[in-house]
Design an enzyme around this catalytic site. Structure first.
Site, short mmCIF file in Angstrom:
data_model
loop_
_atom_site.label_atom_id
_atom_site.label_comp_id
_atom_site.label_asym_id
_atom_site.label_seq_id
_atom_site.Cartn_x
_atom_site.Cartn_y
_atom_site.Cartn_z
N ASP A 36 0.85 -1.19 0.00
CA ASP A 36 0.00 0.00 0.00
C ASP A 36 0.89 1.24 0.00
O ASP A 36 1.88 1.32 0.73
CB ASP A 36 -0.92 -0.01 1.22
CG ASP A 36 -2.06 1.00 1.08
OD1 ASP A 36 -3.22 0.58 0.97
OD2 ASP A 36 -1.77 2.22 1.06
N ILE A 37 0.52 2.21 -0.80
CA ILE A 37 1.34 3.43 -0.96
C ILE A 37 1.28 4.32 0.30
O ILE A 37 2.15 5.16 0.50
CB ILE A 37 0.85 4.19 -2.21
CG1 ILE A 37 1.96 5.07 -2.79
CG2 ILE A 37 -0.40 5.01 -1.94
CD1 ILE A 37 1.63 5.60 -4.18
N ASN A 93 -12.80 -2.99 2.60
CA ASN A 93 -13.70 -1.84 2.68
C ASN A 93 -14.71 -1.95 1.54
O ASN A 93 -14.35 -2.25 0.40
CB ASN A 93 -12.90 -0.54 2.57
CG ASN A 93 -12.06 -0.28 3.80
OD1 ASN A 93 -12.45 -0.65 4.90
ND2 ASN A 93 -10.90 0.32 3.63
N VAL A 102 -10.94 2.89 -4.00
CA VAL A 102 -10.59 2.24 -5.27
C VAL A 102 -11.58 1.10 -5.47
O VAL A 102 -11.64 0.17 -4.64
CB VAL A 102 -9.14 1.71 -5.26
CG1 VAL A 102 -8.82 1.04 -6.60
CG2 VAL A 102 -8.15 2.84 -4.99
N HIS A 106 -10.04 -5.30 -3.20
CA HIS A 106 -8.69 -5.51 -2.67
C HIS A 106 -8.79 -5.88 -1.21
O HIS A 106 -9.56 -5.28 -0.45
CB HIS A 106 -7.82 -4.27 -2.85
CG HIS A 106 -8.47 -2.98 -2.42
ND1 HIS A 106 -9.39 -2.33 -3.19
CD2 HIS A 106 -8.34 -2.25 -1.28
CE1 HIS A 106 -9.80 -1.25 -2.56
NE2 HIS A 106 -9.18 -1.18 -1.39
N HIS A 108 -6.94 -5.65 2.19
CA HIS A 108 -5.83 -5.05 2.94
C HIS A 108 -5.30 -6.13 3.87
O HIS A 108 -6.08 -6.76 4.61
CB HIS A 108 -6.31 -3.89 3.82
CG HIS A 108 -6.83 -2.70 3.07
ND1 HIS A 108 -6.10 -1.55 2.90
CD2 HIS A 108 -8.03 -2.47 2.47
CE1 HIS A 108 -6.81 -0.66 2.23
NE2 HIS A 108 -7.99 -1.19 1.96
#
Ligand code: AMP
Ligand code: ZN
Length: 120
Positions: A36-37, A93, A102, A106, A108
């Site tokens: 993750d950025i 999420n 987004v 995905h 996390h």
């Protein structure tokens, strides 16, 4: 009915296609895991299916085997990152109130320390 095809304006479809750089942690035939950025824990990776589905519910309803593969891969990422023994959190999420930003499903994968409580 969602069919998993890439979406032209999707950030994570572009990462899967190699059009946008990411720090890739693991790849399988059906998934890509990358850092993750904006990490929220010592280890914070995202695991995405290569196919595009907007959230976990849409993925599970349309491609249940891929949903299972995503969870298996989340565990493999935790193992590879060295957080499997200590414990980790897997979060999906889903839509606005959860803060999804987004809309390519995905997982996390968060770990590496005691994590704060959540839900508020
Ligand atoms: P969510 O809020 O659940 O939709 O999570 C989206 C996550 O994607 C956030 O934690 C962001 O920090 C992360 N993110 C956004 N852009 C990138 C990127 N280019 N590479 C890696 N992670 C990203
Ligand atoms: Zn996508």
């Amino acid at each position: 009915m969602a069919d998993g095809r890439p979406q032209p304006d999707c950030l994570f479809c572009k990462i899967v296609a190699g059009e946008i750089p990411a720090t890739v942690v693991r790849e399988t035939e059906t998934t890509v895991a990358f850092k993750d950025i904006n990490p929220q824990a010592p280890v914070h990776d995202l695991v995405v299916p290569r196919a595009h589905y907007r959230n976990a519910v849409e993925l599970a309803a349309n491609a249940p085997e891929l949903a299972a593969a995503l969870l298996v891969e989340a565990a493999a990422v935790a193992e590879a990152e060295g957080v499997a023994d200590g414990g980790y959190r897997v979060v999906f999420n889903t839509d606005a109130h959860a803060g999804q930003t987004v809309f390519h499903v995905h997982a996390h994968v968060l770990g590496g320390d005691f994590l704060s409580t959540f839900g508020s």
